[in-house]
Enzyme design. Structure first.
Site, PDB file in Angstrom:
ATOM      1  N   GLU A 198      41.432  39.642  44.185  1.00 39.21           N
ATOM      2  CA  GLU A 198      40.464  40.556  43.581  1.00 39.21           C
ATOM      3  C   GLU A 198      39.019  40.112  43.820  1.00 39.21           C
ATOM      4  O   GLU A 198      38.109  40.548  43.122  1.00 39.21           O
ATOM      5  CB  GLU A 198      40.710  40.701  42.055  1.00 39.21           C
ATOM      6  CG  GLU A 198      42.159  40.784  41.636  1.00 39.21           C
ATOM      7  CD  GLU A 198      42.895  42.014  42.168  1.00 39.21           C
ATOM      8  OE1 GLU A 198      42.266  42.835  42.850  1.00 39.21           O
ATOM      9  OE2 GLU A 198      44.094  42.162  41.892  1.00 39.21           O
ATOM     10  N   ASP A 337      41.484  47.295  51.853  1.00 42.04           N
ATOM     11  CA  ASP A 337      42.904  46.981  51.739  1.00 42.04           C
ATOM     12  C   ASP A 337      43.612  47.478  52.997  1.00 42.04           C
ATOM     13  O   ASP A 337      43.402  48.619  53.437  1.00 42.04           O
ATOM     14  CB  ASP A 337      43.523  47.679  50.525  1.00 42.04           C
ATOM     15  CG  ASP A 337      43.148  47.011  49.219  1.00 42.04           C
ATOM     16  OD1 ASP A 337      42.918  45.789  49.212  1.00 42.04           O
ATOM     17  OD2 ASP A 337      43.094  47.714  48.192  1.00 42.04           O
TER      18      ASP A 337
END
Length: 532
Positions: A198, A337
């Site tokens: 994260e 991502d």
């Protein structure tokens, strides 16, 4: 490394600076924990739609003599699933089922279903052939080959993807070192760069990174106060933070706009209920699924070409502007991502390949983060503060009121795991005798790490399969406590039986060894922000 070693295409670089594409590949451990709608299906969809096309694309470009194409983060927990025998068998079955569904569509009487079936048959047949030829022994041989070719730079990370700023310092250090060792075991390559889960950071972590051999890591752009034109050494260390350029990255994917929402692209959310295939294009952001127009590959491919040209122009403008602003060649880092390309955005792999060809053709130098660090795209040190790439760019997704129960659970479970392992180690260690490996302790740490995975809090905060996420966190917490209780009660047989039972479901990271956990009295640097 010379200035020409990292070129990805013909022609000299005529634009200032360097562009780096960074992809972060991650899914939580899904094997043996449900199939549909959340569970192994998520893994197999991403594998088929993103990981197979991405590696095939890198192989094609590498076959042309291109290298240093991008920087690819692969988390240890995803790598474990790509090598896991259960997952490999499940993936082969899933691909076969995809082909069967395509044949069902092709056999229907209407033209729309026949076109859909033919298109999906071609895609499923190609994926199945690729998987059977290259992947049946796991993902590691596929990625090792590409690493040996220097097609990409590998970013590693800690075991099980914990939100590191909130993790006990001992377990944080252990998880990172074990994660890097896991990469070395799979690929004979120890990453020097990482994508911290994260992009979570707290002051002091850079010191722990340096001690683990990490030279650079990713943060989100706001962590560098929006100035991502160069990497920045963090505080008093030599560890460099590279920031995601939001102006460029958001051209592709943003909370409100981006290429995947274009009306010509395949709609992610609309299914054909007879076959489970996706027959429609986006059409319009406010158009109901029942009113979506049929997917047209030609329209989609034309949109890809326009968006490739737009992205190249955006990168060129940003490189020129930032280089002029700082008075030296600038760096532009776009980061996403991996699963966006293919799984969420069907045309994403086609766009990626065309972009990686078009950028050098436009005179833009393309390289990896390590290239940027080695070639001097580094500025003055930054006093990096608490940050992440989540909502608000702070820790709220993983630490706010809506997940306070998980924060408390994580704290209690980690304390139980560390206390149990410490006591066992003390009892088993005698002067002059080496400590023997303890598989029970290994499983206790394995389950504790699974409990603190950042995915569970993220899924709760975003209300994305929140029930599944809470169930998973509590299941791993229960496993930790159950084994630890047997150990504390002196029930050695029961503890071994429980550890073996849980290992059948959660047997990832076979190299995990509790003997390498830093001792209670071992001085740990880089722990100023540690919690729990």
């Amino acid at each position: 490394m010379t200035e020409t070693d990292n070129r990805t295409g013909a022609g000299d670089a005529t634009e200032p600076g360097m562009f780096c594409l960074v992809l972060h590949s991650h899914l939580p451990w899904l094997a043996n924990h449900g199939r549909w709608p959340v569970g192994e299906e998520w893994l197999y969809q991403s594998w088929a739609a993103s990981y197979l096309p991405l590696t095939a694309m890198l192989r094609r470009l590498s076959d042309e003599g291109r290298a240093h194409l991008l920087t690819l983060g692969i988390t240890p927990v995803l790598a474990a699933q790509l090598d896991d025998p259960h997952c490999l068998a499940g993936m082969h079955h899933w691909l076969g089922n995809w082909q069967i569904r395509a044949h069902e569509a092709a056999g229907m009487p209407d033209d729309a279903h026949r076109d859909l079936g033919a298109r999906e048959h071609r895609a499923s047949a190609a994926a199945l052939a690729d998987f059977e030829l290259r992947w049946r022994h796991g993902g590691s041989p596929v990625l090792r080959d590409l690493l040996d070719r220097e097609a990409f730079e590998l970013l590693g990370g800690p075991l099980a993807h914990p939100f590191q700023p909130l993790l006990d310092p001992r377990l944080r250090a252990y998880s990172l070192r074990e994660g890097l060792a896991d990469a070395a075991a799979r690929w004979n390559c120890t990453p020097t760069g990482i994508w911290g889960p994260e992009c979570g950071y707290t002051p002091g972590m850079e010191t722990g990174y340096a001690e683990a051999g990490v030279t650079h890591f990713m943060v989100d752009g706001p962590a560098l106060r929006g100035d991502t034109s160069l990497g920045r050494p963090v505080r008093e260390s030599d560890v460099v933070a590279f920031g995601r350029d939001l102006q460029v990255s958001y051209r592709v994917w943003s909370p409100k706009s981006g290429y995947p929402g274009h009306g010509a692209y395949r709609d992610f959310h609309t299914y054909d209920h007879d076959t489970g295939l996706k027959p429609a294009r986006v059409t319009g952001r406010t158009v109901d699924s029942a009113d979506k127009a049929p997917y047209d590959p030609a329209l989609a491919s034309a949109a890809v070409d326009r968006h490739v040209a737009d992205f190249v122009a955006t990168v060129r403008k940003r490189l020129r502007g930032e280089s002029e602003r700082i008075g030296r060649p600038a760096l532009v880092v776009a980061a996403f991502d991996t699963e966006l390309f293919g799984h969420w955005w069907h045309e994403g792999p086609e766009w990626l390949e065309k972009v990686l060809r078009a950028l050098p053709e436009a005179g833009i130098r393309v390289g990896t983060l390590d290239d940027a660090r080695r070639q001097g795209y580094v500025g003055e040190p930054v006093q990096l503060e608490n940050s992440s790439w989540g909502s608000g760019k702070d820790w709220r997704v993983w630490a706010d009121d809506q997940v306070s129960d998980l924060v408390q659970l994580n704290s209690e479970v980690v304390a139980t795991a560390l206390d149990t392992v410490d006591k066992t180690h003390d009892a088993d260690t005698a002067p002059g005798r080496p400590a023997l490996r303890n598989r029970v302790n290994d499983q206790i740490l394995r389950e504790a790490l699974m409990t603190v995975s950042s995915d569970w809090a993220f899924m709760v905060s975003k209300d994305s399969a929140a029930g599944y996420a809470r169930d998973r966190a509590h299941k791993h917490a229960h496993a930790t406590r159950e084994i630890a209780a047997a150990v504390s009660a002196g029930k050695e047989v029961a503890a071994n039986r429980l550890a073996e039972g849980w290992n059948r479901a959660d047997g990832l990271f076979p190299g995990l060894d509790a003997r390498r956990l830093p001792g209670r009295d071992q001085r740990l640097t880089g722990t100023e922000g540690g919690a729990s």
